[in-house]
Design a protein around this motif. Structure first.
Motif, mmCIF file in Angstrom:
data_model
loop_
_atom_site.group_PDB
_atom_site.id
_atom_site.type_symbol
_atom_site.label_atom_id
_atom_site.label_comp_id
_atom_site.label_asym_id
_atom_site.label_seq_id
_atom_site.Cartn_x
_atom_site.Cartn_y
_atom_site.Cartn_z
ATOM 1 N N LYS A 1 0.872 -1.175 0.000
ATOM 2 C CA LYS A 1 0.000 0.000 0.000
ATOM 3 C C LYS A 1 0.908 1.223 0.000
ATOM 4 O O LYS A 1 1.666 1.442 0.952
ATOM 5 C CB LYS A 1 -0.910 -0.006 1.233
ATOM 6 C CG LYS A 1 -1.946 1.116 1.232
ATOM 7 C CD LYS A 1 -2.881 0.992 2.426
ATOM 8 C CE LYS A 1 -3.954 2.063 2.413
ATOM 9 N NZ LYS A 1 -4.862 1.949 3.579
ATOM 10 N N VAL A 2 0.835 2.004 -1.068
ATOM 11 C CA VAL A 2 1.793 3.085 -1.298
ATOM 12 C C VAL A 2 1.071 4.411 -1.425
ATOM 13 O O VAL A 2 0.153 4.563 -2.255
ATOM 14 C CB VAL A 2 2.611 2.819 -2.583
ATOM 15 C CG1 VAL A 2 3.646 3.921 -2.781
ATOM 16 C CG2 VAL A 2 3.292 1.455 -2.512
ATOM 17 N N ALA A 3 1.472 5.395 -0.626
ATOM 18 C CA ALA A 3 0.961 6.754 -0.773
ATOM 19 C C ALA A 3 1.780 7.461 -1.845
ATOM 20 O O ALA A 3 3.007 7.357 -1.878
ATOM 21 C CB ALA A 3 1.057 7.506 0.551
ATOM 22 N N LEU A 4 1.086 8.179 -2.722
ATOM 23 C CA LEU A 4 1.745 8.877 -3.828
ATOM 24 C C LEU A 4 1.418 10.355 -3.756
ATOM 25 O O LEU A 4 0.260 10.747 -3.705
ATOM 26 C CB LEU A 4 1.285 8.295 -5.167
ATOM 27 C CG LEU A 4 1.824 8.979 -6.426
ATOM 28 C CD1 LEU A 4 3.338 8.858 -6.510
ATOM 29 C CD2 LEU A 4 1.165 8.390 -7.673
ATOM 30 N N ILE A 5 2.476 11.173 -3.796
ATOM 31 C CA ILE A 5 2.339 12.628 -3.766
ATOM 32 C C ILE A 5 2.756 13.178 -5.127
ATOM 33 O O ILE A 5 3.794 12.801 -5.669
ATOM 34 C CB ILE A 5 3.203 13.229 -2.644
ATOM 35 C CG1 ILE A 5 2.667 12.766 -1.278
ATOM 36 C CG2 ILE A 5 3.223 14.752 -2.724
ATOM 37 C CD1 ILE A 5 3.590 13.087 -0.118
#
Length: 217
Positions: A2-6
């Motif tokens: 699960k990866v947060a992307l900015i």
């Protein structure tokens, strides 16, 4: 993962989004305006302003890693201030959420043209991108000298990486560290798609934790 992307709607960030979803990662994209994203399987969008550490904390909580293609806008007269403020808020929010892994796409200006001389400090460096390049260089310096909690990695694109032309995805690239990679006597290049390959490779198989690296064909 699960990866947060900015920065997932930008030139680099959109390539990162494509590569993450291609490899079936679960992506949580942070956005001030979620409507900028088209719904896609594996993607959820959370309203968050990266200039606000608390909003970042709430958005990235429960993620395994954070990938950032954050850019304060090349046409922004306050790009240096806004980039540094945003980058510091991102780091604070990530740490408050208990996430350890942080991978950020920086700039080529912090690579060394000669011993002790970074490209951003060389004569003739383009004035139009100078403030943004200095901000990316100073972010790297802060990570190297001050960041003790995050397992960070910063990727510097090659000198010949020019936003605008995506190029194809080959899945191939060379790896360097602090000096720019060259193609004979010309600056090295990379497509946005293959830059994203390198970032997600680093996510899946960490090789540069608390380090900077660079790539090129």
């Amino acid at each position: 993962m699960k990866v947060a992307l900015i920065g997932g709607t930008g030139f680099v960030g959109s390539a990162l989004l494509d590569e993450l979803l291609r490899r079936r990662h679960e992506v949580v994209a942070l956005a001030r305006d979620p409507a900028k994203y088209t719904p896609r399987p594996g993607l959820s969008v959370v309203r968050a302003d990266v200039q606000d550490a608390q909003q970042v904390r709430q958005a990235v909580a429960g993620c395994d890693a954070v990938l950032s293609g954050f850019n304060a806008g090349w046409g922004n007269p306050d790009i240096y201030k806004d980039f540094m403020q945003g980058s510091r808020a991102i780091q604070a929010g990530i740490k408050a959420a208990g996430v350890k892994r942080y991978i950020v796409v920086g700039g080529a200006g912090s690579l060394y043209a000669a011993p002790g001389v970074q490209i951003v400090d060389t004569p003739g460096f383009p004035a139009a991108i100078l403030d943004g390049a200095r901000a990316a260089r100073d972010l790297l310096k802060e990570l190297q000298e001050l960041e003790q909690q995050l397992d960070w990695t910063l990727l510097s694109p090659p000198i010949g990486f020019v936003p605008g032309g995506r190029g194809e995805r080959t899945g191939k690239y060379r790896v360097g560290k602090d000096e720019p990679l060259m193609d004979g006597d010309q600056p090295g290049t990379i497509s946005a798609a293959d830059l994203a390959v390198a970032v997600v490779d680093e996510l899946e198989r960490p090789a540069h934790v608390r380090q900077r690296f660079t790539i090129a064909y």
